[in-house]
Design an enzyme around this catalytic site. Structure first.
Site, mmCIF file in Angstrom:
data_model
loop_
_atom_site.group_PDB
_atom_site.id
_atom_site.type_symbol
_atom_site.label_atom_id
_atom_site.label_comp_id
_atom_site.label_asym_id
_atom_site.label_seq_id
_atom_site.Cartn_x
_atom_site.Cartn_y
_atom_site.Cartn_z
ATOM 1 C CE LYS A 99 -4.124 1.986 2.402
ATOM 2 N NZ LYS A 99 -4.934 1.903 1.134
ATOM 3 C CG HIS A 164 4.930 -9.256 5.548
ATOM 4 N ND1 HIS A 164 5.006 -9.148 6.789
ATOM 5 C CD2 HIS A 164 5.953 -8.411 5.079
ATOM 6 C CE1 HIS A 164 5.568 -8.201 7.257
ATOM 7 N NE2 HIS A 164 6.206 -7.673 6.279
ATOM 8 C CD GLN A 166 8.178 -5.745 2.777
ATOM 9 O OE1 GLN A 166 8.196 -4.717 1.885
ATOM 10 N NE2 GLN A 166 8.648 -5.767 3.828
ATOM 11 C CG ASN A 274 13.795 -3.224 5.242
ATOM 12 O OD1 ASN A 274 14.606 -3.207 4.469
ATOM 13 N ND2 ASN A 274 12.574 -2.725 4.959
#
Ligand code: B4P
Length: 320
Positions: A99, A164, A166, A274
């Site tokens: 998003k 999740h 990515q 990250n």
């Protein structure tokens, strides 16, 4: 036909879902600027991105009134259909649009049911990731390269607790350091006789395996499970001797698999890092942080948030 087979028009499907969600305002795209810099000593490339709009993105700490949704809202359980590229992928996953992307078509592989972001990757999650990477690269007319990443555990840079992975595109003209390292060897599983690859020039512990070139082996659940667990063992061996909770970054491409144990998520309490950073893509949400990365140097930041390299240590027969 494998249950992980993706539609032939996977790339187009992502684009059309993205275009519609963007037009309807369901995607909050953040403009950014980027530059590639090179570490003087090691010549390793880093892509620095400045995305000031992200500073306004809602965080889990915001009050429900501020973000107009419940405090424990989980965006990956019953995900928004407008952000859904493929629902019920392989009966276990959803493939969603991010998003809050900085680059268009940033996608996520999420588990259908709630699974913890602290759990290791399963063979199915690894296969699904490789299929997605294959689908993305096959859809690209410009020979673009992609990577998948997984921020596992409290200190890894994850913000959503629902499992999740990515997927992002590497910038043009960018060589991530694991490409150079992986090119030095054929695919193997780490064992007591052969440790995973680790670049001696890098100041943080990292464990890399080149992946098989043949499709049969690459999409073999057992092979991938062994490869992942041999890297996880080394990662857990490092964490075992510390006070730190289990946290590590995973980066995967069609050519290699990388794990990096993490000691901290945030540099000097200001700069969140990250998995993307451990393959060379570093993000700053304001000018000061951007300058900080340049002043201190990306390798110093990655060193501080990881653990000391074990490249010079002899093979240890006992891992975790
Ligand atoms: P996490 O694993 O939990 O954390 P993260 O990637 O560090 O994302 P974070 O949310 O902390 O984003 P940040 O501002 O640092 O990933 C959660 C993912 O879910 C994110 O992709 C998030 O955007 C997405 N998400 C949250 N709510 C959602 C919803 N309602 N529907 C769908 N997706 C939702 O960074 C912003 C973004 O830039 C992140 O996606 C991040 O991964 C990406 N990014 C980080 N470094 C980058 C770099 N160097 N270059 C390009 N992109 C980068």
């Amino acid at each position: 036909m494998s249950e992980f087979e993706l539609p032939k028009d996977f790339g187009k499907l992502i684009e059309s879902t993205y275009d519609q969600a963007f037009k309807s305002g369901d995607i909050v795209f953040n403009e950014s600027t980027s530059e590639i810099i090179e570490d003087e000593e090691t010549e390793i490339q880093f892509n620095l991105t400045l995305a000031t709009g992200l500073a306004k993105k809602p965080t889990p700490e915001d009050s429900p009134e501020q973000i107009k949704r419940p405090k424990d809202f989980n965006p990956f359980l019953n995900p928004d259909p407008k952000l859904t590229v493929i629902a019920n992928y392989a009966n276990k996953f959803n493939i969603l649009l991010n998003k809050f992307p900085i680059t268009p078509n940033h996608i996520l592989l999420t588990t259908k049911e709630f699974k913890s972001q602290n759990s290791p990757l399963s063979p199915e999650e690894l296969i699904a990731s490789l299929r997605i990477l294959d689908g993305l690269e096959k859809s690209s007319t410009k020979n673009e390269k992609f990577f998948g990443f997984y921020n596992c555990g409290e200190n890894s840079g994850a913000s959503q607790p629902h499992k999740h992975l990515q997927f992002l595109r590497y910038p043009d003209n960018f060589t991530p350091f694991p490409n150079l390292l992986a090119a030095k060897d054929e695919a193997f599983i780490a064992s007591a006789n052969k440790e995973p690859l680790q670049d001696k020039n890098l100041p943080f512990a990292h464990f890399l395996l080149p992946l098989p070139k043949s499709k049969e082996k690459l999409y073999d659940e057992e092979y991938l499970a062994l490869a992942f667990s041999s890297l996880l063992q080394r990662t857990l061996t490092i964490l075992r001797d510390t006070e730190s909770p289990v946290a590590y970054n995973v980066v995967i491409t069609k050519k290699w698999l990388l794990l990096v144990p993490r000691s901290n998520a945030i540099y000097k309490n200001v700069l969140g890092i990250n998995s993307a950073a451990y393959t060379g893509l570093i993000l700053a949400k304001n000018e000061e942080l951007y300058q900080l990365i340049k002043d201190v140097g990306p390798l110093e930041i990655l060193k501080e948030l990881g653990f000391a390299s074990t490249a010079d240590q002899p093979t240890d027969e006992y891992h975790y």
